[in-house]
Design an enzyme around this catalytic site. Structure first.
Site, PDB file in Angstrom:
ATOM      1  N   ASP A  76       0.918  -1.279  -0.041  1.00 11.44           N
ATOM      2  CA  ASP A  76       0.146  -0.036   0.127  1.00 11.44           C
ATOM      3  C   ASP A  76       1.008   1.146   0.121  1.00 11.44           C
ATOM      4  OD1 ASP A  76      -2.550   1.216  -0.059  1.00 11.44           O
ATOM      5  OD2 ASP A  76      -2.755   1.364   2.178  1.00 11.44           O
ATOM      6  N   LEU A  77       1.903   1.183  -0.766  1.00 10.82           N
ATOM      7  CA  LEU A  77       2.483   2.280  -1.045  1.00 10.82           C
ATOM      8  C   LEU A  77       2.265   3.475  -1.682  1.00 10.82           C
ATOM      9  CD1 LEU A  77       5.732   2.710   0.066  1.00 10.82           C
ATOM     10  CD2 LEU A  77       6.486   2.280  -2.217  1.00 10.82           C
TER      11      LEU A  77
END
Length: 334
Positions: A76-77
């Site tokens: 979930d960058l």
């Protein structure tokens, strides 16, 4: 197991995880991390000069490479999960402190941390459902194909596109439109939106955004090195402060007999002696561990073990400070 791995992460560009537990009468788990008083990457980079912005990107690459080196994928960058946190010198907001920290085009270092490990997962244990934020999700995730660190690198490409152009590479009006563009649309070169960008940034960002993972970079360290070399800047993969994180968060591998022998020994003082300054990830070992023969080749650094009874002598000129209660061990290259 994932929490134990997270709790051992020690890197200047990664938020530290402290504790975990489960909610009473609910089958849900939580973990606690350090509080980072910062501003998200997109907001914090709006006015940064190019040189400083590139230094920020190198820090992201260092933190991401460290996470990947521990066998983890963030999943979930995005800019909201990367915080710039300038020094706490006053009661001013993080954004105000950030704006005071640079002057004109002068290149400065701005500390940052990657946060939010809610979706983090071992690279060897693929996630069975699609996770992540729609604007940053890799095509292979949408297709429910196996994902590895290169999915994070795709998200990094979207992040870089956005902070250098102030726009998304895929700008559909609905989530389905955006997902369709991830799968089928080749984004315009960033320099078409920001003409002042150097050509090498077009090349790096568009390679990160390749639909086929095999056509992307293999690691965040490779991305950072290309940026540094393109700038003719320091291409070291890690700062001296970050190098210690690799030592403090590893595990011994392929030395089970040696581990058992060490555990059985009662007097373990002066078992191991290291006689070389830390350089990159390789040190020279010169010692005999009890009855065990010293290795014939260099060893790869890495581990901080809480219950390994080992004393070492380290040249700390480059290694940095080691807390008195920290027992450090080096693993042999298997």
């Amino acid at each position: 197991h994932e929490f134990l791995t997270l709790s051992r992460l020690r890197h200047p560009n990664v938020a530290e995880v402290f504790d975990f537990g489960n909610l009473v009468d609910r089958p849900e788990y939580f973990f606690t991390t350090e509080y980072v008083d910062g501003v998200d990457l997109f907001q914090g980079t709006e006015r940064l000069p190019l040189g400083t912005l590139l230094r920020v990107v190198l820090e992201i690459c260092r933190g991401l490479e460290y996470v990947h080196s521990r066998g983890l994928v963030h999943h979930d960058l995005k800019p909201e999960n990367i915080l710039l946190h300038p020094p706490q010198e006053s009661e001013a907001s993080p954004l105000e402190r950030l704006q005071r920290s640079f002057d004109g085009d002068a290149v400065v270092e701005i500390p940052l941390k990657i946060i939010d490990f809610g979706f983090i997962n071992p690279e060897t244990n693929p996630i069975e459902k699609v996770v992540g934020s729609p604007h940053y999700i890799a095509p292979e995730k949408i297709r429910s194909l196996p994902c590895d660190r290169r999915s994070d690198l795709y998200a990094l490409g979207v992040i870089l596109y956005r902070i250098f152009t102030r726009r998304f590479p895929f700008r559909g009006t609905t989530i389905l439109d955006v997902l369709h563009e991830h799968l089928n649309t080749v984004p315009a070169a960033p320099s078409t939106l920001t003409p002042s960008l150097p050509p090498y940034l077009d090349r790096i960002i568009l390679r990160l955004l390749e639909k086929d993972p095999d056509r992307r970079y293999k690691s965040a360290a490779e991305v950072g090195q290309e940026i540094a070399l393109s700038q003719r800047a320091d291409a070291r993969p890690e700062t001296s402060g970050a190098e210690l994180g690799y030592i403090r968060s590893g595990a011994l591998v392929e030395r089970e007999p040696e581990i058992q022998a060490l555990s059985a020994k009662k007097d373990t003082s002066a078992l191991l002696e290291v006689r070389a300054p830390f350089s990159g990830l390789i040190v020279e070992m010169s010692a005999v561990i009890g009855e065990m023969a010293a290795p014939e080749k260099p060893v790869f650094a890495v581990a901080a073990m809480e219950r390994m009874w080992i004393s070492i002598d380290v040249d700390a000129a480059e290694l940095g400070r080691i807390e008195r209660d920290q027992r450090v061990v080096f693993m042999m290259d298997g």
